[in-house]
Scaffold this motif. Structure first.
Motif, short mmCIF file in Angstrom:
data_model
loop_
_atom_site.label_atom_id
_atom_site.label_comp_id
_atom_site.label_asym_id
_atom_site.label_seq_id
_atom_site.Cartn_x
_atom_site.Cartn_y
_atom_site.Cartn_z
N VAL A 1 -10.24 0.87 -6.94
CA VAL A 1 -9.70 -0.10 -7.90
C VAL A 1 -10.09 -1.49 -7.43
CG1 VAL A 1 -7.60 -1.04 -8.94
CG2 VAL A 1 -7.74 1.41 -8.39
N TYR B 1 -6.01 21.00 0.26
CA TYR B 1 -6.53 20.27 -0.89
C TYR B 1 -7.67 19.35 -0.46
CZ TYR B 1 -1.98 21.31 -3.11
OH TYR B 1 -0.85 21.91 -3.63
N TYR C 1 -9.17 -1.32 -3.68
CA TYR C 1 -8.07 -0.49 -3.21
C TYR C 1 -8.47 0.95 -3.52
CZ TYR C 1 -3.41 1.53 -2.78
OH TYR C 1 -2.34 2.30 -2.40
N TYR C 2 -8.30 1.82 -2.52
CA TYR C 2 -8.70 3.21 -2.70
C TYR C 2 -7.47 4.12 -2.75
CZ TYR C 2 -13.30 1.46 -1.36
OH TYR C 2 -14.48 0.76 -1.31
N ASN C 3 -7.38 4.92 -3.82
CA ASN C 3 -6.29 5.88 -3.92
C ASN C 3 -6.86 7.26 -4.21
OD1 ASN C 3 -6.82 6.00 -6.75
ND2 ASN C 3 -5.53 4.21 -7.05
N MET C 4 -6.06 8.29 -3.95
CA MET C 4 -6.51 9.66 -4.18
C MET C 4 -6.23 10.02 -5.64
SD MET C 4 -5.66 11.57 -0.55
CE MET C 4 -4.01 10.94 -0.33
N ASP C 5 -7.21 9.72 -6.49
CA ASP C 5 -6.98 9.83 -7.93
C ASP C 5 -7.39 11.17 -8.53
OD1 ASP C 5 -9.87 8.01 -9.29
OD2 ASP C 5 -9.70 9.45 -7.64
N TYR D 1 0.17 3.63 -7.76
CA TYR D 1 -0.51 3.10 -6.58
C TYR D 1 -0.18 1.62 -6.44
CZ TYR D 1 -4.01 1.31 -9.87
OH TYR D 1 -4.64 0.65 -10.90
N MET D 2 -0.38 1.09 -5.25
CA MET D 2 -0.01 -0.30 -4.96
C MET D 2 1.41 -0.59 -5.42
SD MET D 2 -3.43 -2.63 -5.20
CE MET D 2 -3.79 -2.39 -6.93
N TYR E 1 2.97 10.57 -5.58
CA TYR E 1 2.26 11.74 -6.09
C TYR E 1 3.27 12.79 -6.55
CZ TYR E 1 -1.86 9.81 -3.81
OH TYR E 1 -2.90 8.99 -3.44
N TYR F 1 0.83 -1.20 0.00
CA TYR F 1 0.00 0.00 0.00
C TYR F 1 0.87 1.26 0.00
CZ TYR F 1 -4.46 -2.42 0.40
OH TYR F 1 -5.58 -3.18 0.13
N GLU G 1 1.94 4.68 -2.50
CA GLU G 1 1.57 5.52 -3.62
C GLU G 1 2.61 6.62 -3.82
OE1 GLU G 1 -3.07 4.79 -2.33
OE2 GLU G 1 -2.39 6.85 -2.65
N LEU H 1 -1.69 11.68 -9.04
CA LEU H 1 -1.34 10.33 -8.62
C LEU H 1 -0.54 9.68 -9.73
CD1 LEU H 1 -1.71 7.77 -6.76
CD2 LEU H 1 -3.78 7.30 -8.10
N HIS I 1 -11.13 9.62 -3.41
CA HIS I 1 -10.54 8.29 -3.43
C HIS I 1 -11.24 7.46 -4.49
CE1 HIS I 1 -8.27 8.37 0.53
NE2 HIS I 1 -8.99 9.47 0.59
N THR J 1 -2.95 20.87 -10.21
CA THR J 1 -3.59 19.81 -9.45
C THR J 1 -2.59 18.69 -9.17
OG1 THR J 1 -5.68 20.30 -10.54
CG2 THR J 1 -5.45 18.14 -9.49
N PRO J 2 -2.45 18.29 -7.91
CA PRO J 2 -1.58 17.15 -7.63
C PRO J 2 -1.99 15.93 -8.44
CG PRO J 2 -2.18 18.26 -5.60
CD PRO J 2 -3.02 18.87 -6.69
N TRP K 1 -7.73 15.36 -7.48
CA TRP K 1 -7.46 16.40 -6.48
C TRP K 1 -7.96 17.75 -7.00
CZ3 TRP K 1 -3.49 16.03 -2.33
CH2 TRP K 1 -3.00 14.72 -2.16
N GLY K 2 -8.21 18.67 -6.07
CA GLY K 2 -8.41 20.05 -6.45
C GLY K 2 -7.06 20.74 -6.57
#
Lengths: 112, 125
Positions: B101, B94, B109-113, A54-55, A41, A37, A39, A51, B98, A48-49, B115-116
């Motif tokens: 996946v 920000y 699986y949750y990711n922060m995909d 992941y994983m 960024y 787990y 990630e 991603l 999430h 905007t940030p 954003w503002g």
């Protein structure tokens, strides 16, 4: 809390050359489901940030394939195969295994 | 395409309450986890809290006594309130969605995909 440690904190890069960032966690990020787990960024000023990974090694759609992630347990790496000028910014790793989510200190990537 | 826009006062006085809104366009707040994250020169990125469907919340213990987050699904907005602010709360704030996946063995699986762009808050008298 899980402590995330990145290195280097500053990374001057040459366009066209590879680059690598290391991230270490204070405890294993391997979930019982077999996935790590972790990630990555990218933050750019005024944008905007994004991603990137992941994983540990999965790239979302839309992220260029020059970005790759690897690692397991407590040691992870983000690699850029050939740096482009648009890749400048601050890169952060983040553990998603536990709350509170915690980030590394950030690696400032700049063009030489 | 989902877009997030943070808004709120750029300047807050010490000891007062910081209130921010995140407006979601191009999608719904329902069925997703939503986080607030802040970035400051001193601390880098710091996760503040997440919320799911107005029912489930999880706060960073370092801020828990001062933070409240909520979701207004009818307005497609998230809210962050941080009380008793000090200069240490000066940061870019920000909101993030999430994305889920699905995993081969089941579950997600949750990711922060998403954003503002963030909103800058300065705490100063």
């Amino acid at each position: 809390d899980i402590v995330m440690t990145q290195s280097p904190l500053s990374l001057p890069v040459t366009p066209g050359e590879p680059a690598s960032i290391s991230c270490r966690s204070s405890q294993s990020l391997l979930h019982r489901n077999g996935y790590n787990y972790l990630e990555w960024y990218l933050l750019k000023p005024g944008q905007t940030p994004q991603l990137l990974i992941y994983m540990s090694s999965n790239r979302p759609s839309g992220v260029p394939d020059r970005f790759s992630g690897s690692g397991s347990g407590t040691d992870f790496t983000l690699k850029i195969s050939r740096v482009e000028a648009e890749d400048v910014g601050v890169y952060y790793c983040m553990q998603a295994l536990q709350t509170p989510r915690t980030f590394g200190q950030g690696t400032n990537v700049e063009i030489k | 395409q989902v877009r997030l826009q943070e808004s709120g006062p750029g300047l807050v006085k010490p000891s007062e309450t910081l209130s921010l809104i995140c407006t979601v366009s191009g999608g719904s707040t329902r069925g997703y986890y939503w986080s607030w994250v802040r970035q400051s020169p001193e601390k880098g990125l710091e996760w503040i809290a997440y919320i799911y469907n107005s029912v489930t919340t999880n706060y960073n213990p370092s801020l828990k006594s001062r933070v409240a987050i909520s979701v207004d699904a009818s307005k497609n907005q998230l809210s962050l309130k941080l009380s008793s602010v000090t200069a240490a709360d000066t940061a870019v704030y920000y909101c993030a969605r999430h994305g889920a996946v699905s995993l081969p063995q089941g579950g997600y699986y949750y990711n922060m995909d998403v954003w503002g762009k963030g909103t800058t808050v300065t705490v100063s008298s």
